[in-house]
Motif scaffolding. Structure first.
Motif: not given
Length: 607
Positions: A282-287, A233-240, A150-154, A251-256
């Motif tokens: 939370i694993t983060r990709f920066g583009i 925005a990152i903090d909003f995503a982290r919290k919500n 399971l993976m949840d991606i924001a 248990g889902a892997t969290k990705v942003m």
């Protein structure tokens, strides 16, 4: 390619006089696998053509060729078009072909049948059971994968005024969603957009299918705004984003994934927001989209440094930069791969993802079990699948780990499979032609807990010989006991440094192998032992005989060698070598030839 059917006449050997020839395109590898088959409609030759469709698409196919008909035509069974689940492009159906006791039908496999997981293709392989009337009964893939956990991606998109044009951002988002394995039991995605403030475009549980999510993404309008509050925005995503009330799963892997084109107006929050993300795993990709900076001749170094500070470590894995909005689309494939690989499905962590189940196949004497070789399993160490009507048992890596001693991940166990019998017990045999570079044959049984127990193992005596690539059990006197196990080493090199090839002879006592010498071809680079089969009694002495193929003998014309059975063994001197056949035979014999007449590979495979 062509197949020759040799007619019955009087004498003690086999001859080509009056042979029936079945022909199809050589480029499609017609004749790679061959089986005799009988049903209520007559007697047939089943022929595998695993590259049918070449060069556009090597889906492969099985042909039925009627032996007793006046003509010499073969009909395609059109099995490949009926195997629709997964990706059957280049699957090489027909590479293996074996009769089955289930309804007196047969099975064929396409070991390169693919499964798309995210943006990655796996190759678990597929096998098809076919009825006596040549209809597909079922297609199954014992190693088909659950695409990651399971993976949840924001996805957090910068929608401020400096982003221009907006359409490439939407195209990037849609393409990224296409490359993800989206579904309630796999990957969920939420999309947010920010400038001064942040808001949801849709939440994790808003859409259950990829198609509906892509449609929703197509309608996202640019938020616009004079500020770029990236860390808010990152903090909003982290919290919500990952809350259960918004569709987050325990248990889902969290990705942003954060996409922005400018330095933030709230960089002072960085040292609290990023550690907070780390604490929540939370694993983060920066583009970084550099288009605005480049268009206005602004130094990009500070922007790049900031986005690198957002990305998880190691930075080179989780940071991307593109020169403009339109080139975002070019990184989608790589980004998808890296998101998918968060679960560790690379290198040593491969299990059955590349297993190629069905690379070899064998119906055991225990009529319920079919052995399927999986040469690509466990990062190409290989294994065997025991398939019956109820389930598939994939033998674990640990079962063969010690005996293989595979430190190079290249044994290819399951390249060949067969079984032998002492009259009361059946033992299973698997070949690993690249084990410790010399090749290996492993004999094992299954205990009362249905776990494999290694009985014996034999290794080849020359590096690169491909010892174990071909296995052939022989019951010489037809008493139900396997008298010999023949093991091919077709790339065995002679003293002249040519791949002459060898076939080793082993007797079997309670599963223990005892070396009884070898057979050897007579010509350079013949690859003697590429194919081996036991055949019915050819010289009428009540003993089964053996035929060995040397497909590259005679500058690629190919040849077969015939060896007579003798009590409980076979004579080591061949009685005959094709193409110098006599003009008589006592049994119908099928020989496969591949290629043009001047390069026929006679002896590549036969039944």
């Amino acid at each position: 390619g062509c197949l020759c059917v040799l007619t019955v006449s009087h004498g003690f050997n086999v001859g080509t006089s009056g042979a029936k020839i079945f022909s199809q395109l050589a480029a499609e590898q017609f004749g790679y696998s061959v089986q005799q088959f009988k049903n209520s409609q007559g007697k047939w030759l089943l022929v595998g053509s695993p590259w049918k469709g070449y060069p556009q698409n090597r889906k492969g196919e099985i042909y039925k060729c009627e032996i007793n008909s006046p003509g010499s035509s073969c009909q395609s069974l059109n099995l490949q078009s009926n195997i629709s689940n997964g990706n059957n492009i280049n699957m090489s159906l027909g590479l293996t072909l074996t009769p089955t006791t289930k309804n007196d039908g047969f099975m064929t496999c396409g070991p390169l049948w693919a499964q798309l997981c995210g943006s990655l293709y796996f190759y678990p392989g597929v096998c098809a059971e076919v009825s006596p009337q040549f209809t597909l009964q079922s297609a199954f893939s014992p190693a088909v994968q659950t695409c990651g956990s399971l993976m949840d991606i924001a996805i957090v998109l910068d929608g401020s005024n400096s982003i221009y044009p907006w359409e490439p951002i939407v195209n990037f988002l849609k393409k990224m969603l296409e490359n993800l394995d989206i579904g309630p039991q796999s990957t969920q995605v939420t999309v947010m957009q920010y400038a001064v403030d942040t808001s949801f475009e849709f939440k994790l549980n808003a859409y259950q299918t990829k198609e509906s999510m892509i449609n929703a993404s197509s309608n996202i309008q640019q938020k616009q705004g004079l500020e770029t509050n990236t860390f808010k925005a990152i903090d909003f995503a982290r919290k919500n984003a990952f809350l259960a009330s918004n569709g987050g799963r325990p248990g889902a892997t969290k990705v942003m994934v954060v996409v922005t084109d400018g330095e933030s107006h709230d960089a002072n929050l960085r040292n609290t927001v990023i550690p907070a993300c780390d604490s929540q795993n939370i694993t983060r990709f920066g583009i970084a989209v550099l288009g605005y900076y480049i268009r206005n001749d602004i130094d990009t170094s500070k922007l790049i440094a900031e986005i690198k500070s957002i990305a998880s470590k190691p930075t080179e894995k989780y940071f991307f930069n593109v020169s403009e909005e339109a080139t975002l689309i070019e990184i989608v494939g790589t980004l998808g791969d890296r998101i998918f690989n968060i679960e560790g499905l690379t290198g040593d962590n491969f299990k059955m993802e590349m297993s190629q189940v069905g690379f070899s196949a064998h119906q055991t004497r225990n009529k319920d079990v079919i052995l399927l070789g999986a040469a690509g399993a466990y990062n190409w160490i290989g294994t065997v699948v025991h398939q019956n009507a109820q389930k598939s048992d994939v033998l674990p890596k640990a079962a063969f780990e010690k005996v293989l001693d595979d430190r190079n991940h290249s044994s290819l166990l399951g390249y060949s499979v067969t079984s032998v019998s002492d009259g009361s017990s059946e033992f299973f045999v698997a070949g690993a032609p690249r084990a410790v570079h010399r090749g290996q044959v492993i004999v094992y049984s299954m205990n009362s807990q249905n776990q494999p127990v290694i009985i014996d193992s034999q290794r080849g005596d020359q590096i690169g010989s491909y010892f174990g690539s071909v296995l052939c059990p022989v019951d010489v006197n037809a008493d139900g006991v396997t008298d010999l196990l023949l093991v091919g080493a077709p790339m065995y090199m002679s003293e002249e440094k040519s791949e002459t090839g060898r076939v080793y002879l082993f007797t079997i006592t309670k599963g223990i192998l005892s070396n009884q010498g070898f057979l050897e071809g007579s010509q350079k680079n013949a690859r003697f032992g590429t194919a081996i089969t036991a055949v019915p009694d050819l010289n009428m002495d009540s003993f089964s005989d053996v035929v060995v193929g040397a497909p590259l003998e005679g500058n690629g014309h190919g040849a077969i060698y015939i060896y007579y059975g003798d009590k409980k063994t076979i004579r080591k001197q061949s009685s005959q070598v094709e193409p110098n056949f006599t003009e008589s035979s006592t049994h119908i014999k099928y020989i496969s030839k591949l290629g043009k007449d001047t390069d026929s590979d006679l002896g590549r495979t036969f039944f």
